[in-house]
Design a protein around this motif. Structure first.
Motif, PDB file in Angstrom:
ATOM      1  N   UNK A   1       3.551  -0.913   4.040  1.00  0.00           N
ATOM      2  CA  UNK A   1       3.138   0.457   3.738  1.00  0.00           C
ATOM      3  C   UNK A   1       4.355   1.279   3.340  1.00  0.00           C
ATOM      4  N   UNK A   2       4.224   2.009   2.239  1.00  0.00           N
ATOM      5  CA  UNK A   2       5.242   2.944   1.776  1.00  0.00           C
ATOM      6  C   UNK A   2       4.608   4.330   1.762  1.00  0.00           C
ATOM      7  N   UNK A   3       5.342   5.324   2.207  1.00  0.00           N
ATOM      8  CA  UNK A   3       4.835   6.694   2.148  1.00  0.00           C
ATOM      9  C   UNK A   3       5.966   7.655   1.814  1.00  0.00           C
ATOM     10  N   UNK A   4       5.612   8.840   1.348  1.00  0.00           N
ATOM     11  CA  UNK A   4       6.577   9.888   1.028  1.00  0.00           C
ATOM     12  C   UNK A   4       5.858  11.225   1.160  1.00  0.00           C
ATOM     13  N   UNK A   5       6.585  12.338   1.262  1.00  0.00           N
ATOM     14  CA  UNK A   5       5.970  13.604   1.656  1.00  0.00           C
ATOM     15  C   UNK A   5       5.297  14.409   0.555  1.00  0.00           C
TER      16      UNK A   5
ATOM     17  N   UNK B   1       0.853  -1.184   0.000  1.00  0.00           N
ATOM     18  CA  UNK B   1       0.000   0.000   0.000  1.00  0.00           C
ATOM     19  C   UNK B   1       0.892   1.238   0.000  1.00  0.00           C
ATOM     20  N   UNK B   2       0.742   2.083  -1.018  1.00  0.00           N
ATOM     21  CA  UNK B   2       1.600   3.255  -1.165  1.00  0.00           C
ATOM     22  C   UNK B   2       0.765   4.500  -0.904  1.00  0.00           C
ATOM     23  N   UNK B   3       1.029   5.154   0.234  1.00  0.00           N
ATOM     24  CA  UNK B   3       0.303   6.375   0.562  1.00  0.00           C
ATOM     25  C   UNK B   3       0.948   7.551  -0.170  1.00  0.00           C
ATOM     26  N   UNK B   4       0.166   8.201  -1.015  1.00  0.00           N
ATOM     27  CA  UNK B   4       0.665   9.262  -1.890  1.00  0.00           C
ATOM     28  C   UNK B   4       0.488  10.624  -1.222  1.00  0.00           C
TER      29      UNK B   4
ATOM     30  N   UNK C   1       2.489   3.925  -8.053  1.00  0.00           N
ATOM     31  CA  UNK C   1       2.659   2.615  -8.693  1.00  0.00           C
ATOM     32  C   UNK C   1       4.136   2.311  -8.956  1.00  0.00           C
ATOM     33  N   UNK C   2       4.895   3.318  -9.348  1.00  0.00           N
ATOM     34  CA  UNK C   2       6.326   3.100  -9.565  1.00  0.00           C
ATOM     35  C   UNK C   2       7.026   2.714  -8.272  1.00  0.00           C
ATOM     36  N   UNK C   3       6.654   3.359  -7.167  1.00  0.00           N
ATOM     37  CA  UNK C   3       7.230   2.983  -5.871  1.00  0.00           C
ATOM     38  C   UNK C   3       6.865   1.548  -5.526  1.00  0.00           C
TER      39      UNK C   3
END
Length: 346
Positions: A63-67, A37-40, A76-78
């Motif tokens: 879970x992946x997240x970025x600012x 799950x990538x939180x955008x 999707x790329x992440x």
């Protein structure tokens, strides 16, 4: 790892949308899979919801997240960079799938030797597993071993990417990904990716539930989103040229560009934006004529664009302002007739 499911997430905490999606993924009948799950850069409680799922299911959910918000393409790329599964699938975070969705797609892929596998989807306006309007995502003449003719058909109508799973090795070997920072990233990636796969099969059943609500991208027409569709097609045209596909599939690539960059954007903009600008309408025409000057002679343009639309675009070729005001008055008259027919008495 058999499968990686990538879930791009942006502000889906409300009304239980994200929870319903995640629960449908955790209830799958296969066992060897991961949910990425990538939180955008969500600004609501989406990340907190995802962290709770990650804590409750550490062996299943990552879970992946970025600012900074990078739109679905960036998410999707992440997810692709983090994926470890033999297969990769995508799901929109307000949609959901049947419990046997991935089991049936994987089984069909094993039976046939496919490197991309898909199914149909159901349009619904309420959460649940009642089947709504079924949309056949691809046709039978697009499936099987992908020769040049079938690749041409998939270029023209690739179908939705969220109702497919892809063999990850093909993605990695060919450096496939998504344009970032725009909506409609699949408009670029879907047809381009299809050229790299060798066998496409499908399960003839609506296993994916596509949730229709007012916040959906397809229901909100703004100039910004129209520009994103234009950017997606510019990226598609550039990638096809860079990867050596333009000469081989010129008719299909140029029609795909013309249809989405110009035809669909032109009429959706004029119909959906409250105060459409003549300068934007001019920009659309100049853009398509600059990249595909002979688009009116393309055989798909003559076969697949309606006679009325072609007539209107011929008017625009002669005079942008004349077309703009003619079409706006035409829309006003149509809407006035609709109000007269359906309006209540005073």
């Amino acid at each position: 790892m058999q499968l990686s499911v990538i879930v791009p997430v942006y502000n889906m905490a409300g009304e239980g949308k994200l929870n319903f999606c995640m629960d449908s993924l955790l209830n799958q009948t296969i066992v060897d899979y991961e949910i990425i799950a990538v939180d955008d850069a969500s600004t609501d409680g989406s990340l907190e919801i995802l962290r709770a799922y990650e804590a409750a299911h550490p062996d299943r959910v990552r879970v992946i997240t970025y600012p900074v918000n990078r739109r679905q393409g960036g998410a999707k790329n992440e997810g692709l960079r983090a994926a470890s599964g033999e297969w990769v699938g995508f799901i929109d975070s307000d949609d959901w799938v049947t419990p046997d969705y991935y089991e049936r797609l994987l089984a069909r892929a094993r039976e046939t030797g496919a490197d991309v596998e898909g199914c149909d989807y159901s349009l619904v306006s309420e959460r649940g597993f009642d089947i709504g309007t079924v949309v056949k995502n691809n046709t039978e003449d697009q499936t099987g071993l992908l020769d040049e003719e079938k690749h041409r058909k998939l270029l023209l109508r690739p179908g939705s990417m969220v109702v497919k799973i892809y063999r990850r090795s093909v993605i990695e070997e060919n450096g496939l990904g998504f344009p970032e920072g725009i909506f409609y990233e699949d408009n670029c990636a879907g047809p381009l990716w299809s050229l790299y796969f060798t066998r496409f099969e499908r399960v003839d059943a609506p296993l994916y539930y596509y949730y229709q609500h007012d916040a959906s991208t397809v229901h909100r027409i703004t100039e910004e989103r129209c520009r994103d569709r234009m950017r997606a097609e510019e990226a598609f045209l550039e990638e096809c040229g860079r990867r050596g596909f333009l000469e081989r599939y010129r008719q299909e690539v140029e029609f795909r560009y013309t249809e989405l960059y110009y035809v669909i954007t032109l009429f959706s903009y004029l119909q959906g934006v409250k105060h459409p600008r003549l300068s934007f309408v001019k920009e659309l025409r100049r853009g398509v004529e600059g990249h595909c000057p002979a688009f009116r002679e393309n055989r798909y343009y003559r076969e697949r664009i309606g006679e009325e639309e072609r007539r209107l675009m011929d008017i625009q070729r002669r005079c942008d302002a004349g077309f703009y005001w003619y079409y706006r008055l035409k829309l006003l008259a149509r809407r006035a007739r609709g109000v007269f027919r359906h309006g209540s008495r005073p």
